[in-house]
Enzyme design. Structure first.
Site, PDB file in Angstrom:
ATOM      1  N   SER A 233     167.291 -21.487  49.774  1.00 58.44           N
ATOM      2  CA  SER A 233     166.759 -22.133  48.609  1.00 58.44           C
ATOM      3  C   SER A 233     165.608 -22.893  48.611  1.00 58.44           C
ATOM      4  O   SER A 233     164.859 -22.993  47.695  1.00 58.44           O
ATOM      5  CB  SER A 233     168.012 -23.289  48.286  1.00 58.44           C
ATOM      6  N   CYS A 234     165.251 -23.571  49.765  1.00 55.15           N
ATOM      7  CA  CYS A 234     163.906 -24.389  50.087  1.00 55.15           C
ATOM      8  C   CYS A 234     163.010 -23.293  49.781  1.00 55.15           C
ATOM      9  O   CYS A 234     161.815 -23.693  49.055  1.00 55.15           O
ATOM     10  CB  CYS A 234     163.951 -24.984  51.243  1.00 55.15           C
ATOM     11  N   THR A 235     162.864 -22.054  50.423  1.00 51.24           N
ATOM     12  CA  THR A 235     161.605 -20.919  50.328  1.00 51.24           C
ATOM     13  C   THR A 235     161.773 -20.796  48.739  1.00 51.24           C
ATOM     14  O   THR A 235     160.552 -20.695  48.207  1.00 51.24           O
ATOM     15  CB  THR A 235     162.219 -19.976  51.287  1.00 51.24           C
TER      16      THR A 235
ATOM     17  N   ALA B 193     159.950 -23.547  46.885  1.00 48.84           N
ATOM     18  CA  ALA B 193     158.504 -23.647  46.812  1.00 48.84           C
ATOM     19  C   ALA B 193     157.999 -22.506  46.262  1.00 48.84           C
ATOM     20  O   ALA B 193     156.643 -22.583  45.982  1.00 48.84           O
ATOM     21  CB  ALA B 193     158.527 -23.618  48.480  1.00 48.84           C
TER      22      ALA B 193
END
Length: 155
Positions: free
Chosen positions: A45-47, A50
């Site tokens: 999710s963080c990727t 970003a």
């Protein structure tokens, strides 16, 4: 400790950044700032988040806004993360969690019945006056960057 709300002055910070140097709210004063908090570099999710903000960076810049991603990861991890995914947004390293805690985002989480402390995924839109214009808490990544861009354009 009460949560921050729309209209509050955004807590100031000066943190180490990817590629060296530092990032601060003061350095971008007079511009809208998208400050998004995420738990960890190089997770699914963080990727995705970003990458979404990086893809829209030219649109944020056209609207006069700065985008800063902030996590408790160190600068070295941020550098690897940016390089691996060709990210273009700025990443701030809050290893001591001082800024994360100032924004009240160090919270109890639960996964598979196990409770632990971690960063709540959230985004703050800070207006030109340094006040919080909009807050998204417990963010769902899909479509989020586009929603934030629309809010920046509406300022």
């Amino acid at each position: 400790m009460t949560d921050l709300d729309v209209g509050d002055l955004a807590p100031q910070f000066d943190l180490p950044r990817d590629g060296g140097g530092s990032l601060s709210l003061a350095a971008s004063s007079g511009k809208p700032i998208v400050l998004y908090f995420y738990p960890q570099d190089d997770t699914t999710s963080c990727t995705q988040e970003a990458i979404s903000f990086s893809q829209l960076k030219p649109d944020f810049e056209k609207a006069g806004a700065v985008v800063i991603g902030l996590s408790p990861d160190n600068v070295k991890k941020h550098d690897k993360f940016k390089s691996k995914y060709s990210l273009t947004i700025d990443l701030a390293a809050d290893e001591e969690r001082k800024v994360i805690e100032a924004y009240h985002l160090w919270v109890e989480k639960s996964m598979y019945g196990r409770k632990y402390m971690g960063v709540e995924r959230a985004t703050f839109l800070i207006g030109r006056d340094g006040r919080i214009a909009r807050i998204w808490r417990k963010v769902r990544v899909k479509g989020h960057a586009e929603e934030v861009l629309a809010a920046v354009r509406a300022l």
